[in-house]
Design a protein around this motif. Sequence first.
Motif, short mmCIF file in Angstrom:
data_model
loop_
_atom_site.label_atom_id
_atom_site.label_comp_id
_atom_site.label_asym_id
_atom_site.label_seq_id
_atom_site.Cartn_x
_atom_site.Cartn_y
_atom_site.Cartn_z
N UNK A 150 -43.57 31.10 10.88
CA UNK A 150 -42.82 31.78 11.94
C UNK A 150 -43.49 33.10 12.22
N UNK A 151 -43.25 33.65 13.41
CA UNK A 151 -43.91 34.89 13.80
C UNK A 151 -43.51 36.08 12.95
N UNK A 152 -42.23 36.13 12.52
CA UNK A 152 -41.76 37.25 11.70
C UNK A 152 -42.49 37.26 10.35
N UNK A 153 -42.64 36.08 9.75
CA UNK A 153 -43.35 35.99 8.47
C UNK A 153 -44.82 36.36 8.65
N UNK A 167 -48.80 40.97 -3.73
CA UNK A 167 -47.44 40.45 -3.74
C UNK A 167 -47.42 38.97 -4.09
N UNK A 168 -46.26 38.53 -4.57
CA UNK A 168 -46.00 37.12 -4.77
C UNK A 168 -45.12 36.66 -3.62
N UNK A 169 -44.97 35.35 -3.46
CA UNK A 169 -44.17 34.86 -2.35
C UNK A 169 -43.42 33.60 -2.76
N UNK A 170 -42.42 33.27 -1.96
CA UNK A 170 -41.69 32.02 -2.14
C UNK A 170 -41.44 31.44 -0.76
N UNK A 171 -41.83 30.18 -0.59
CA UNK A 171 -41.63 29.49 0.69
C UNK A 171 -40.21 28.94 0.73
N UNK A 172 -39.33 29.57 1.50
CA UNK A 172 -37.93 29.16 1.52
C UNK A 172 -37.74 27.81 2.23
N UNK A 173 -38.75 27.36 2.95
CA UNK A 173 -38.66 26.04 3.58
C UNK A 173 -38.82 24.92 2.55
N UNK A 174 -39.33 25.27 1.37
CA UNK A 174 -39.57 24.26 0.33
C UNK A 174 -38.35 24.03 -0.55
N UNK A 175 -37.31 24.87 -0.40
CA UNK A 175 -36.14 24.77 -1.28
C UNK A 175 -34.92 25.30 -0.53
N UNK A 176 -34.12 24.40 0.00
CA UNK A 176 -32.98 24.81 0.81
C UNK A 176 -31.92 25.52 -0.03
N UNK A 177 -31.83 25.18 -1.31
CA UNK A 177 -30.85 25.83 -2.19
C UNK A 177 -31.16 27.32 -2.31
N UNK A 178 -32.44 27.64 -2.52
CA UNK A 178 -32.85 29.04 -2.58
C UNK A 178 -32.65 29.70 -1.22
N UNK A 179 -33.02 28.98 -0.18
CA UNK A 179 -32.92 29.52 1.19
C UNK A 179 -31.49 29.97 1.52
N UNK A 180 -30.51 29.12 1.22
CA UNK A 180 -29.13 29.45 1.53
C UNK A 180 -28.52 30.38 0.49
N UNK A 181 -28.89 30.17 -0.79
CA UNK A 181 -28.32 30.98 -1.86
C UNK A 181 -28.73 32.43 -1.79
N UNK A 182 -29.97 32.70 -1.38
CA UNK A 182 -30.47 34.07 -1.35
C UNK A 182 -29.76 34.90 -0.27
N UNK A 183 -29.30 34.23 0.79
CA UNK A 183 -28.56 34.95 1.84
C UNK A 183 -27.30 35.57 1.26
N UNK A 184 -26.61 34.81 0.41
CA UNK A 184 -25.38 35.31 -0.21
C UNK A 184 -25.70 36.29 -1.35
N UNK A 185 -26.73 35.95 -2.12
CA UNK A 185 -27.10 36.76 -3.29
C UNK A 185 -27.38 38.21 -2.87
N UNK A 186 -28.08 38.38 -1.75
CA UNK A 186 -28.47 39.72 -1.30
C UNK A 186 -27.70 40.20 -0.08
N UNK A 187 -26.77 39.36 0.40
CA UNK A 187 -26.00 39.71 1.59
C UNK A 187 -26.92 40.08 2.75
N UNK A 188 -27.92 39.24 2.95
CA UNK A 188 -28.90 39.46 4.02
C UNK A 188 -29.16 38.10 4.68
N UNK A 189 -28.78 37.91 5.93
CA UNK A 189 -28.71 36.56 6.50
C UNK A 189 -30.00 35.97 7.05
N UNK A 190 -31.07 36.76 7.14
CA UNK A 190 -32.28 36.27 7.80
C UNK A 190 -33.51 36.36 6.90
N UNK A 191 -34.58 35.75 7.38
CA UNK A 191 -35.88 35.81 6.70
C UNK A 191 -36.95 36.27 7.67
N UNK A 192 -38.02 36.89 7.11
CA UNK A 192 -38.35 37.09 5.69
C UNK A 192 -37.51 38.17 5.04
#
Length: 327
Positions: A150-153, A167-192
């Motif tokens: 995506x352009x933002x990334x 830096x290290x990275x994690x591809x949130x497209x490879x794991x939907x559980x992390x993708x959705x869970x991290x939004x709640x974990x950090x209270x931040x709804x978007x990526x990167x």
Amino acid sequence: MSVLNKLDKLENFQKFLEENANALVVLFFAANWSDESKLMNNVLQELSKDERNKNVLRVLEVEAEDFEEISIKYGIEAVPTFVLIKNKQVVSKLSGADPAELRKRISQGLQTSTSSTAQKPEDLNDRLKRLVNQAPVVLFMKGTPQEPRCGFSRTTIEILKNNNVTFSYFDILSDNEVREGLKKYSNWPTYPQLYIKGDLIGGLDILKELVASGEFQSMIPSKDDSLNEKLRKIINTSKVMLFMKGRKDEPKCGFSRQIIEILNETGAKYESFDILTDDEVRQGLKEYSNWPTFPQLYVDGELVGGLDIVKELKQSGELETTLKGNQ
């Protein structure tokens, strides 16, 4: 002829994981100068040739020093190290040349049901905490730094590279559980999402503001900071930690052999780190503790000294008390 897969290009790493998502994947972090890596290569060759494992086991050899991003992502501190992945999740990690234990871990991984099970929220939170702390700077993005999706990334990657950020990275497209869970974990709804030392910095807009104000450079951990953090982590692996040439069951110099004999006589529990497997640790620890030689013995994270100091403590009768530390 080798039957193991060997990573040749960084961009092929994620592809390998995706193509073998239904198998037990063993990431074999090795070094071409390491005799222990060569030994374990033979063990993995044997396991891979077994007809029973033909369709359920996949091994990818990763030259740890050549693929630093991947090594950082999985917290590799020595070679050989083995990371077992199933259903896109790390199920086991083993450091050192231990053929029997590796066979055991692989056997357990192959016997585990491939059906996914729902993860408890607290288990997911533990995983997310580990991921955001996998390196001093971690970027959760769509795609990889080589192939952002995506352009933002893509723009975020350009900013980090322009500021010489490791830096290290994690591809949130490879794991939907992390993708959705991290939004709640950090209270931040978007990526990167960008994290520094485990804390959320924000997304692209926040990063741009920090760069424009000149604040971002002061937030970036220096290479020395990153190395010191790595050294502190290894030193505190055990209450009593010995940095030596070789392992405690196979010392590779006379000084290391002597200190092992002394420690074994006390009956104290301790762990060891082979400084021959990691030159960064070997050189960095000299400056970190202002102690130029090895072996080096630590108790409760504090340097005790080398062989001469340990001998003196033994002769004075203070060694066993010293090894008990703060208890």
